[in-house]
Enzyme design. Structure first.
Site, short mmCIF file in Angstrom:
data_model
loop_
_atom_site.label_atom_id
_atom_site.label_comp_id
_atom_site.label_asym_id
_atom_site.label_seq_id
_atom_site.Cartn_x
_atom_site.Cartn_y
_atom_site.Cartn_z
N LYS A 146 -6.09 -18.90 -53.01
CA LYS A 146 -6.80 -18.99 -51.74
C LYS A 146 -7.56 -17.70 -51.43
O LYS A 146 -8.71 -17.73 -50.98
CB LYS A 146 -5.83 -19.33 -50.60
CG LYS A 146 -6.54 -19.56 -49.28
CD LYS A 146 -5.67 -20.29 -48.28
CE LYS A 146 -4.54 -19.48 -47.77
NZ LYS A 146 -3.96 -20.05 -46.52
N GLY A 170 -6.58 -17.44 -40.83
CA GLY A 170 -6.72 -16.06 -40.38
C GLY A 170 -7.53 -15.23 -41.35
O GLY A 170 -8.28 -14.33 -40.95
N GLN A 204 -6.23 -8.16 -45.15
CA GLN A 204 -7.29 -8.78 -44.36
C GLN A 204 -8.08 -7.74 -43.59
O GLN A 204 -9.31 -7.77 -43.57
CB GLN A 204 -6.70 -9.82 -43.41
CG GLN A 204 -6.11 -11.04 -44.11
CD GLN A 204 -5.53 -12.03 -43.13
OE1 GLN A 204 -5.64 -11.87 -41.91
NE2 GLN A 204 -4.91 -13.07 -43.65
N ASP A 260 3.45 -13.52 -47.80
CA ASP A 260 3.36 -14.95 -47.53
C ASP A 260 4.49 -15.74 -48.18
O ASP A 260 4.65 -16.94 -47.89
CB ASP A 260 2.02 -15.50 -48.03
CG ASP A 260 0.85 -15.05 -47.18
OD1 ASP A 260 1.05 -14.87 -45.96
OD2 ASP A 260 -0.24 -14.85 -47.73
N LYS A 267 1.95 -14.34 -38.23
CA LYS A 267 1.27 -15.21 -39.18
C LYS A 267 0.92 -16.52 -38.46
O LYS A 267 0.80 -16.56 -37.23
CB LYS A 267 2.16 -15.45 -40.40
CG LYS A 267 2.30 -14.21 -41.30
CD LYS A 267 0.99 -13.91 -42.00
CE LYS A 267 1.08 -12.79 -42.99
NZ LYS A 267 -0.18 -12.58 -43.72
#
Length: 441
Positions: A22, A95, A170, A320, A347
């Site tokens: 992803k 996100g 991120q 994750d 999250k």
């Protein structure tokens, strides 16, 4: 609403190809849209999160098309030349998409309104807003920097040197993406190493990136306004997604599966390192490289696991994967203590609280701290017999379905729809390997 139930399964066998990574899928679409010329992407994850990024890049002026053979073709606009979107950018549950695209918009002289689903609108954006504001962008929205949020990009973006207060790939990526359109060098200092897909892909597309390990942390610098050209990208299978069938095989007696072409980036591989330390029979073969990323096949056999302490410094490489690790820990002998996991509270859901409640409901002994999760397994197995509220979180939903495959009685989740954000046809793929997953009536 689709409710699914998983019950005790016989041995899982065969070769499994989980969806594309992803993180790399998001970045290939974004960088392809910023590059000049054609980018072709093979193996793109076609989950809802990534498709939201594709739609956003189209709204920003890039041509993004999917061919019948599953290959994606992107014709970019070039750095600094994106269009202002005519409508709101809806990033659904993602996100990653929201924060990375905020970085893109912040470095361009355009404005865009960002929103998402109920889960994404709860998630904090302040840690991105602060550095992007220093670059010159402005933000208008709800208290706490939550979506919906209007981002007004900088007309003359400034290069900055920014130390991350919390390790976050991120946030790092958002800053580096904004830095692409600055006249100068943008630098991010991270106290702990986080996944480096952005840096790797920047180089692949032609940017100048320097990475140094210094006493202050890992220092990443990108030179702005590079010659960015379209490239071919082969997306490996997602190690985060691969962790679900891997744990399912480990806790299901007699299982022997092969996970094909999984990304082996060491900054993403913490969960497999941890499982091996717990006694998992995991073998990596056919190692190779695709678009700068290490790839290999992973063979997983059913194993007797033991509880261990998972150090806090490992958290960035597997943040994750703690929900599915806690499932493995439920079937391990003794206590598994996971430290440094406070990031899980912001999250898609409060994953610490949600996992703790769900595990306790299924009969697992669990202790939740502000920054820790301790799970004590038992040789008597896991009782199960529970309906779990997944709280609109795809990883929570998949984790408890895996728990049900090894539990004495079925485990159900209230809503499976969010699974498609990252792992389309998860239930079908697992059924093909021998899992007992069915719709709950």
């Amino acid at each position: 609403m689709t409710s699914l139930s998983a019950s005790k399964s016989s041995a899982l066998t065969g070769t499994i190809k989980v969806p594309g990574d992803k993180s790399i899928s998001h970045r290939s679409l974004i960088l392809g849209g910023l590059a000049v010329g054609r980018t072709t992407v093979t193996g793109l994850l076609e989950g809802e999160d990534v498709l939201a990024t594709a739609a956003a890049m189209r709204a920003l002026g890039a041509s993004v098309k999917r061919h019948e053979d599953g290959t994606w073709e992107i014709h970019g606009r070039g750095i600094g030349t994106l269009d202002e979107p005519e409508d709101v950018l809806d990033l659904g549950n993602s996100g990653t998409a929201a924060r990375l695209l905020m970085g893109v918009v912040a470095g361009h002289p355009i404005s865009a309104i960002f929103t998402g689903d109920a889960s994404l609108r709860r998630r904090p954006m302040g840690r991105v807003i602060t550095p992007l504001g220093q670059i010159g962008a402005a933000f208008h929205g709800r208290a706490g920097g939550k979506l919906p949020l209007c981002v007004v990009g900088a007309r003359d973006p400034l290069p900055i040197r920014y130390t991350l207060p919390v390790a976050s790939a991120q946030v790092k990526s958002a800053i580096l993406l904004a830095g692409l359109n600055t006249a100068g060098e943008t630098t991010v200092i991270e106290p702990e190493k986080t996944r480096d897909h952005t840096e790797t892909m920047f180089r692949h597309f032609g940017a100048e990136v320097r990475v140094e390990d210094l006493p202050e942390g890992r220092v990443i610098s990108v030179t702005g306004q590079p010659e960015f050209h379209g490239r071919d990208v082969v997306v490996p299978a997602d190690p985060s997604s691969a962790a679900f069938p891997a744990v399912a095989a480990l806790i299901t007696p007699g299982s022997d599966i092969l996970l094909e072409a999984v990304g082996l980036n060491p900054l993403r591989f913490g969960v497999f390192e941890t499982l091996i330390e717990m006694g998992a029979d995991i073998e990596i073969t056919n190692r190779r490289e695709e678009a700068g990323e290490p790839v290999g096949d992973i063979r997983v056999r059913a194993s007797e696991l033991k509880g261990i302490e998972v150090p806090a410094e490992r958290a960035p490489s597997m943040i994750d994967e703690y929900p599915i690790l806690s499932v493995a820990a439920s079937f391990a002998e003794g206590a598994t203590v996971m430290r440094g996991v406070g990031e899980l509270r912001v999250k898609e859901s409060d994953r610490l609280g949600t996992m703790a409640r769900g595990l306790a409901k299924a009969g697992v002994r669990v202790e939740e701290g502000e920054d820790t999760l301790a799970v004590t397994g038992s040789s008597n197995g896991v009782a199960g017999d529970a309906l779990i509220e997944a709280d609109l979180d795809h990883r929570i939903a998949m984790s408890f379905l895996v728990l049900g495959m090894g539990a004495e009685s079925p485990v159900a989740i209230d809503d499976a729809r969010t699974i498609d954000t990252s792992f389309p046809d998860f239930a079908g793929l697992m059924r093909g390997a021998g899992a007992k997953i069915q719709e709950r009536t």
